[in-house]
Design an enzyme around this catalytic site. Structure first.
Site, PDB file in Angstrom:
ATOM      1  N   TYR A  85      -3.610  -4.307   4.815  1.00  0.00           N
ATOM      2  CA  TYR A  85      -2.408  -3.462   4.769  1.00  0.00           C
ATOM      3  C   TYR A  85      -2.701  -1.995   5.049  1.00  0.00           C
ATOM      4  CZ  TYR A  85      -4.154  -2.944  -0.042  1.00  0.00           C
ATOM      5  OH  TYR A  85      -4.949  -2.735  -1.143  1.00  0.00           O
ATOM      6  N   LYS A  86      -3.949  -1.630   5.287  1.00  0.00           N
ATOM      7  CA  LYS A  86      -4.274  -0.250   5.628  1.00  0.00           C
ATOM      8  C   LYS A  86      -4.268  -0.111   7.151  1.00  0.00           C
ATOM      9  CE  LYS A  86      -7.246   0.160   1.512  1.00  0.00           C
ATOM     10  NZ  LYS A  86      -6.258   0.810   0.634  1.00  0.00           N
TER      11      LYS A  86
ATOM     12  N   ARG B   1      -6.827  13.587  -0.229  1.00  0.00           N
ATOM     13  CA  ARG B   1      -7.341  12.647   0.768  1.00  0.00           C
ATOM     14  C   ARG B   1      -6.335  12.522   1.898  1.00  0.00           C
ATOM     15  NH1 ARG B   1      -8.606   6.375  -0.649  1.00  0.00           N
ATOM     16  NH2 ARG B   1      -6.323   6.333  -0.546  1.00  0.00           N
TER      17      ARG B   1
END
Length: 424
Positions: free
Chosen positions: A235-236, A384
């Site tokens: 899912y990234k 991030r």
């Protein structure tokens, strides 16, 4: 287009747009659903939705399930295999028959770690990096307790990541296996899979790699390094959506030797004989347990297609150019305002996200979200910024870093709570 960490970058928005115009990946961005009001710098947490996925899922629901019902199972089972093999080839660089789509990353990790423990009877030590993703620690700790083993935590640099020397310093003939992240979830530091796996093998230990932050962003040298096991989410960077099934990799020569812990009818040699004694199939399917989630598998198929069409080498280059551009903006704009790079600077030592440290990082994170810019926060005091090469533009990076500069310079972040609220 600049090709290294110190190119002749300019700081204007027009220059960012010029970089986008030259970007060979620019056409791929049009294949994804985008909201132009949002600057999305969190593709390393959840990838964007491919435009084709919604229609494809509708077809599965309306026709394959709604119309054909149980008669769709032959094509569904074939899809499970073909998608896993394509993910293996296009994303991981491995031959067919060594990748399975199953479960969540946590469950898949439990399966391969359990199998690895069974392959090294008598050895009582598991290695894990200090800055591994928390679920990796939890699974390792649970298995160590269950099997009466001990966990040795390899101390690594929180920004620079894991080095072969740090692994070698704690190796012994009692080590059964090591569980390491290929790309650090916090800093984006890229570990030397080939060198570290060779060190483990020289002492008879097995290498288990977490690829969650590398699969689809950088090349994963599983075949070249002779790595034993790996797991990763879809899912990234694979753009398969929340809850999409994870993948696991087992090197071909180990498959038939492995005894994975969750026995189920999808790993049974003769599935429809309905026998009461478990006899696992000799192929990678022995790592399956229950019925595959076909909507999720279909979403993975579309997500993997986006990676395969672009090519993993092009994506690796694209990610390094984006993070290199972000480094330049950080040095010019943010360093004078107290920001520090908390990721490796050499392009070959990082994945596709860049992490910055500032005492007010949590507050800046909130201020960015209020402006429609979506980054991510990680303790301690780290912002991030994920730059998925398929979907992130240079102009996105410019806009995000310009906003960080403005929020910091004007101390706009002081409007927001200094402590994170507990998520319930």
């Amino acid at each position: 287009m600049p090709t290294n960490d110190a190119p002749p970058y300019e700081l204007s928005r027009d220059f960012a747009r010029a970089l986008d115009a030259q970007n060979p990946l620019r056409a791929h961005r049009e294949l994804f659903v985008r909201d132009d009001a949002t600057v999305y710098l969190d593709g390393n947490s959840l990838g964007r939705l491919p435009r084709a996925t919604a229609d494809r899922l509708a077809t599965v629901v309306r026709d394959e399930w709604g119309r054909d019902l149980i008669q769709s199972w032959p094509r569904w089972l074939e899809r499970c295999t073909t998608v896993a093999d394509r993910l293996g080839r296009a994303v991981l660089g491995v031959d067919p028959g060594q990748v399975a789509l199953a479960d969540s990353t946590t469950v898949s990790l439990f399966k391969v770690l359990s199998a690895a423990i069974g392959l090294r009877p008598g050895r009582r030590t598991i290695l894990i990096e200090a800055d591994s993703f928390p679920t990796d620690h939890y699974v390792v700790q649970g298995l160590a307790r269950q099997h009466g083993m001990r966990v040795v935590v390899v101390q690594s640099d929180i920004d620079g990541g894991l080095s072969p020397a740090q692994v070698e310093a704690v190796l012994s003939d009692d080590v059964a296996l090591a569980c390491f992240c290929h790309v650090s979830y916090r800093s984006g530091a890229l570990a030397d899979m080939t060198a570290i796996t060779a060190l483990l093998h020289a002492r008879g230990a097995l290498a288990v790699w977490d690829l969650c932050h590398s699969a689809g962003a950088v090349r994963t040298p599983l075949a070249e390094s002779d790595a034993d096991f790996a797991v990763g989410c879809t899912y990234k960077y694979l753009n398969s959506g929340p809850g999409a099934p994870a993948f696991l990799y087992v090197r071909r020569d180990l498959i038939s030797e492995c005894d994975q812990p969750i026995w189920g009818w999808f790993g049974q040699a003769d599935q429809f004989a309905m026998g009461q004694t478990y006899e696992p199939v000799e192929t990678i399917e022995r790592f399956l347990s229950g019925t595959p989630p076909m909507l999720g598998v279909t979403a993975v198929e579309e997500g993997v297609r986006t990676i395969a069409d672009a090519g993993i080498e092009a994506l690796e280059t694209g990610g390094r150019l984006l993070t290199g551009y972000a480094l330049k903006l950080t040095d010019e704009w943010l360093a004078p305002l107290g920001w520090r790079v908390a990721s490796p600077r050499p392009a070959g030592r990082r994945g596709a996200h860049l992490t910055l440290h500032h005492a007010a990082a949590w507050q800046v994170n909130q201020a960015l979200i209020a402006r429609g810019i979506v980054p991510d926060f990680r303790t301690p005091d780290r912002l991030r910024l994920g730059m998925a090469p398929l979907t992130t533009s240079f102009e996105d990076v410019w806009a995000g870093f310009d906003a960080i500069r403005e929020i910091t310079h004007q101390r706009e972040y002081e409007r927001y709570p200094a402590e994170r609220a507990r998520v319930t």
